[in-house]
Structure formats: C-alpha cells, structure tokens
Design a protein around this motif. Sequence first.
Motif, mmCIF file in Angstrom:
data_model
loop_
_atom_site.group_PDB
_atom_site.id
_atom_site.type_symbol
_atom_site.label_atom_id
_atom_site.label_comp_id
_atom_site.label_asym_id
_atom_site.label_seq_id
_atom_site.Cartn_x
_atom_site.Cartn_y
_atom_site.Cartn_z
ATOM 1 N N LYS A 1 0.788 -1.321 -0.114
ATOM 2 C CA LYS A 1 -0.013 0.131 -0.065
ATOM 3 C C LYS A 1 0.989 1.323 -0.164
ATOM 4 C CE LYS A 1 -4.375 -1.640 1.835
ATOM 5 N NZ LYS A 1 -5.272 -1.913 2.915
ATOM 6 N N VAL A 2 2.178 1.101 0.446
ATOM 7 C CA VAL A 2 2.970 2.408 0.394
ATOM 8 C C VAL A 2 3.132 2.725 -0.899
ATOM 9 C CG1 VAL A 2 5.325 0.851 -0.048
ATOM 10 C CG2 VAL A 2 5.266 3.155 1.430
ATOM 11 N N LYS A 3 2.916 2.043 -2.126
ATOM 12 C CA LYS A 3 3.108 2.225 -3.552
ATOM 13 C C LYS A 3 1.733 2.899 -4.020
ATOM 14 C CE LYS A 3 7.253 0.454 -4.262
ATOM 15 N NZ LYS A 3 8.344 1.506 -4.637
ATOM 16 N N ILE A 4 0.587 3.073 -3.240
ATOM 17 C CA ILE A 4 -1.006 3.441 -3.570
ATOM 18 C C ILE A 4 -0.991 4.662 -3.321
ATOM 19 C CG2 ILE A 4 -3.219 3.054 -3.725
ATOM 20 C CD1 ILE A 4 -1.703 0.775 -4.901
ATOM 21 N N ASP A 5 -1.619 5.689 -3.962
ATOM 22 C CA ASP A 5 -1.681 7.259 -3.765
ATOM 23 C C ASP A 5 -2.737 7.109 -2.122
ATOM 24 O OD1 ASP A 5 -2.789 9.688 -3.215
ATOM 25 O OD2 ASP A 5 -3.124 9.910 -5.466
ATOM 26 N N SER A 6 -2.297 7.894 -1.174
ATOM 27 C CA SER A 6 -2.978 7.986 -0.125
ATOM 28 C C SER A 6 -4.437 8.339 -0.157
ATOM 29 C CB SER A 6 -2.056 8.753 1.069
ATOM 30 O OG SER A 6 -2.004 10.033 0.347
ATOM 31 N N ALA A 7 -4.538 9.246 -0.916
ATOM 32 C CA ALA A 7 -5.874 9.611 -1.200
ATOM 33 C C ALA A 7 -6.984 8.458 -1.538
ATOM 34 C CB ALA A 7 -5.998 10.544 -2.420
ATOM 35 N N VAL A 8 -6.257 7.665 -2.390
ATOM 36 C CA VAL A 8 -7.308 6.457 -2.548
ATOM 37 C C VAL A 8 -7.330 5.432 -1.278
ATOM 38 C CG1 VAL A 8 -7.524 4.338 -3.979
ATOM 39 C CG2 VAL A 8 -6.613 6.550 -5.222
ATOM 40 N N ILE A 9 -6.223 5.344 -0.589
ATOM 41 C CA ILE A 9 -6.204 4.426 0.288
ATOM 42 C C ILE A 9 -7.244 4.948 1.589
ATOM 43 C CG2 ILE A 9 -4.594 3.720 2.518
ATOM 44 C CD1 ILE A 9 -4.060 2.245 -0.007
ATOM 45 N N ASN A 10 -7.239 6.230 1.814
ATOM 46 C CA ASN A 10 -8.007 6.887 2.832
ATOM 47 C C ASN A 10 -9.409 7.254 2.243
ATOM 48 O OD1 ASN A 10 -5.790 6.441 4.631
ATOM 49 N ND2 ASN A 10 -4.833 8.254 3.861
ATOM 50 N N LYS A 11 -9.719 7.013 1.322
ATOM 51 C CA LYS A 11 -10.974 7.490 0.712
ATOM 52 C C LYS A 11 -12.237 7.208 1.634
ATOM 53 C CE LYS A 11 -14.072 7.608 -3.515
ATOM 54 N NZ LYS A 11 -14.253 7.529 -4.656
ATOM 55 N N ASN A 12 -13.193 8.024 1.864
ATOM 56 C CA ASN A 12 -14.247 7.615 3.011
ATOM 57 C C ASN A 12 -15.389 6.870 2.097
ATOM 58 O OD1 ASN A 12 -12.931 8.673 5.224
ATOM 59 N ND2 ASN A 12 -13.706 10.763 4.941
ATOM 60 N N GLY A 13 -15.620 7.398 0.764
ATOM 61 C CA GLY A 13 -16.755 6.829 0.228
ATOM 62 C C GLY A 13 -16.345 5.620 -0.486
ATOM 63 N N LYS A 14 -17.316 5.079 -1.513
ATOM 64 C CA LYS A 14 -17.202 4.084 -2.243
ATOM 65 C C LYS A 14 -16.043 4.228 -3.160
ATOM 66 C CE LYS A 14 -19.842 0.624 -4.999
ATOM 67 N NZ LYS A 14 -21.100 0.266 -5.576
ATOM 68 N N LEU A 15 -15.115 3.108 -3.437
ATOM 69 C CA LEU A 15 -14.316 3.094 -4.635
ATOM 70 C C LEU A 15 -14.960 3.304 -5.879
ATOM 71 C CD1 LEU A 15 -11.269 1.111 -2.883
ATOM 72 C CD2 LEU A 15 -11.759 3.731 -3.121
ATOM 73 N N THR A 16 -14.355 3.894 -6.933
ATOM 74 C CA THR A 16 -14.866 3.794 -8.381
ATOM 75 C C THR A 16 -14.033 2.405 -8.697
ATOM 76 O OG1 THR A 16 -12.936 4.867 -9.087
ATOM 77 C CG2 THR A 16 -14.853 6.017 -8.753
ATOM 78 N N PRO A 17 -14.721 1.734 -9.773
ATOM 79 C CA PRO A 17 -13.925 0.423 -10.192
ATOM 80 C C PRO A 17 -12.362 0.708 -10.695
ATOM 81 C CG PRO A 17 -16.076 0.793 -11.421
ATOM 82 C CD PRO A 17 -15.875 2.030 -10.486
ATOM 83 N N GLU A 18 -12.124 2.013 -11.134
ATOM 84 C CA GLU A 18 -10.610 2.337 -11.355
ATOM 85 C C GLU A 18 -9.868 2.682 -10.131
ATOM 86 O OE1 GLU A 18 -7.064 2.821 -13.139
ATOM 87 O OE2 GLU A 18 -9.114 2.197 -14.231
ATOM 88 N N GLU A 19 -10.611 2.878 -8.933
ATOM 89 C CA GLU A 19 -9.515 3.002 -7.741
ATOM 90 C C GLU A 19 -9.713 1.876 -7.099
ATOM 91 O OE1 GLU A 19 -11.272 7.629 -6.343
ATOM 92 O OE2 GLU A 19 -12.469 5.758 -6.042
ATOM 93 N N PHE A 20 -10.798 0.962 -7.292
ATOM 94 C CA PHE A 20 -10.463 -0.637 -6.805
ATOM 95 C C PHE A 20 -9.355 -1.407 -7.341
ATOM 96 C CE2 PHE A 20 -12.142 -4.997 -6.488
ATOM 97 C CZ PHE A 20 -11.727 -5.209 -4.887
#
Length: 344
Positions: free
Chosen positions: A217-236
């Motif tokens: 997860k260190v390689k993933i954008d923290s904004a995606v990691i910490n998103k409060n709402g439902k992830l988009t298919p691309e974010e998932f």
Amino acid sequence: MIITGTWVLFSFSGGQVKSAIDKDQAEQGFRKIDIGFLKAESTELYDVFYRTQVFGSPKFVKFASNHPSHHEKVLKVIASGESTEEFYIHEEDLIKYHQQATQSLRTMISNPQIPLKKKTQKIYDLSKEVMKEFFNKHASEKILRSSEEVMSVMDQCLTENGAGFHSISLITSKDYYTYTHSVNVGLFCMTYGIKTKMGQNDTRNLGLGGMLHDVGKVKIDSAVINKNGKLTPEEFRVIQGHSMHGREILESMRCYESNVIRMAGEHHERFNGGGYPDGLVGEEIAYFARICKVMDVYDALTTRRTYKKALAPIQALTIMKKEMEDEFDLQILDNFVKFMGPGL
C-alpha cells in the motif's frame, strides 16, 4: 548513550539553550521516543533532544549528545522517574533506537513483576512506530527489518505468558490506519501460530508476514487508500495492485522466506476462487496466506473507520461464518472462532 543534532546543553533546573533546530527541520526530522528504553546496558550512542517553544515556534534542543559522558545524564532522568519532558531523536537514528528498544523489551518480558498487559502494550507501541514510519513517513524499506526483531520479542512474550486472542484484543488499536491494521494482523497471526503449536520459526514468520502483508500500500496514492466513500472501479483496481506491489517489495529485499512473501501477495485470494491478484483456489493459496486472510478480515471488521463503526467480535465472526464462509479455509476460521473463546 544516546542521540543526534546540533550541540546544546540543557539542565532540567533551567540551563541555557546554546543552539536549536530550525522549525522546518524540527517538524520533519525528529521522532518522539520512550526514554525508558535507554538503559545502562546499551552500547548504542546517539543524541537526545527535548521539544520547546522559542518565540512561539517549536524547537528541538539537545539534552544529551552521543558522547559516553552524557549517558549518565540520561540514566539519571530514567532513574528519577520524575521528568515530564518528552524526548526525541533524529530520524537517522531510528534503527539504532529500535534495536535498543527491543533489547530493553527482552529484559522487561523476563521480569515476572511486570503485568502481561504492560509488556504487550510496550511491544505493540514499538511495532506501531516501525510500521507508521514506513507507511506515513516514507522511510526506507530498511526500517522493515526492525519489525523482525520486534516480532521475535512479541513471540517470546506471548509464548512465555500463555497469552491468547482475548488478551491481545485488549491492546490492539480500534481505529483503523494502515500501520495499526498491519500490527494487529501480525499479532493475530502470531497468536494463531502459538495456539496451533507451530514451530518457533514458523510462528515468527507467520507474525512477521501478517505485519508486512499490506506493505504494498506504500505504492498506492494515500488519497485512494484513505477515501471515505465507495471506490470507483478504477480506484478499486488501483487498490488491488497492493498485493503485487507487496510481493515485489519483499522479494526485492532478499531477506524474507517465501511464506512471508506469499502472505503479502495472496492475502486477498479467496478459498473458493475469484480473489486477486491471481485467482487462486483452495490449497493453491499458501497456508500462511489463508491464515492471514482470516485475521485481515476480522481486524478490518472490528476496527473503526470514518464511514463505519467497529463491530463486536461476535458480530464480525457471525458475518464471516454466515456471509463470507466460502472465502476462507474453514478449518482455519473454525479454529479462530474456537480460540477466541471467552473473548467473545
């Protein structure tokens, strides 16, 4: 004995500040420590600082240098137990500090006068520091090596004291952060190894792999990691990449056994298939990774997030048994339910 930075001498009774660190350096380069770990038997020497305010701005002032003659000064503070000061070291000395802390913890866990909860809490807090440094401060992957010794100390503590899942649950953080989740899963995995009477090496590797399972997860954008709402298919899809990233990180370090590496790569595989990243089925999934999946899901369900409340253990296990059963190795899940026992 102790710690780093520009030279300054300070007396608790009101000495003169001879130099201090610039505000931006202070904010970026210093880490708070547990001064109780800085014991007399240590051979590690580094500068120790305290934090103060100068004209309304935070400054870090050297309390003791890394010269042996200043070791005595730190030991007096430890022995008195009276200081309300918080002490810091420079980030470049973190690995030395972690080594010293684990040595101190080994002495602590052999002391029958110290309660188990206090021992495990100290080890847990140090584990969190190691993983927080990696995930939040973007420290070098070398910092992960500190986790090996910490897991070894935890194994010794849990084994010697016969601790179970209930006692571990009392010290784990109920707020979900990647670093606290990582430590929680590591402790649950290690406890499972102890309860199933795995060999010492396997138990430690299981705990270590649990602690490192999300390093990708260190390689993933923290904004995606910490998103409060439902992830988009691309974010998932982006999030799913952390399994492969984790496997690659641990493989590149050339110091971990395959079971540890596979825990990072396979903890999102599902026993009935349909997981990621490789869609493995049943015993194609590494045994350690199957254990990790149970502990990973359990901790995620029983910790708070901004968008959900933490579930009680019985609620989480009910969901895992009734709604997610096909995803797990049932023998592992059933063992876990049994071992939780009175903690429910």
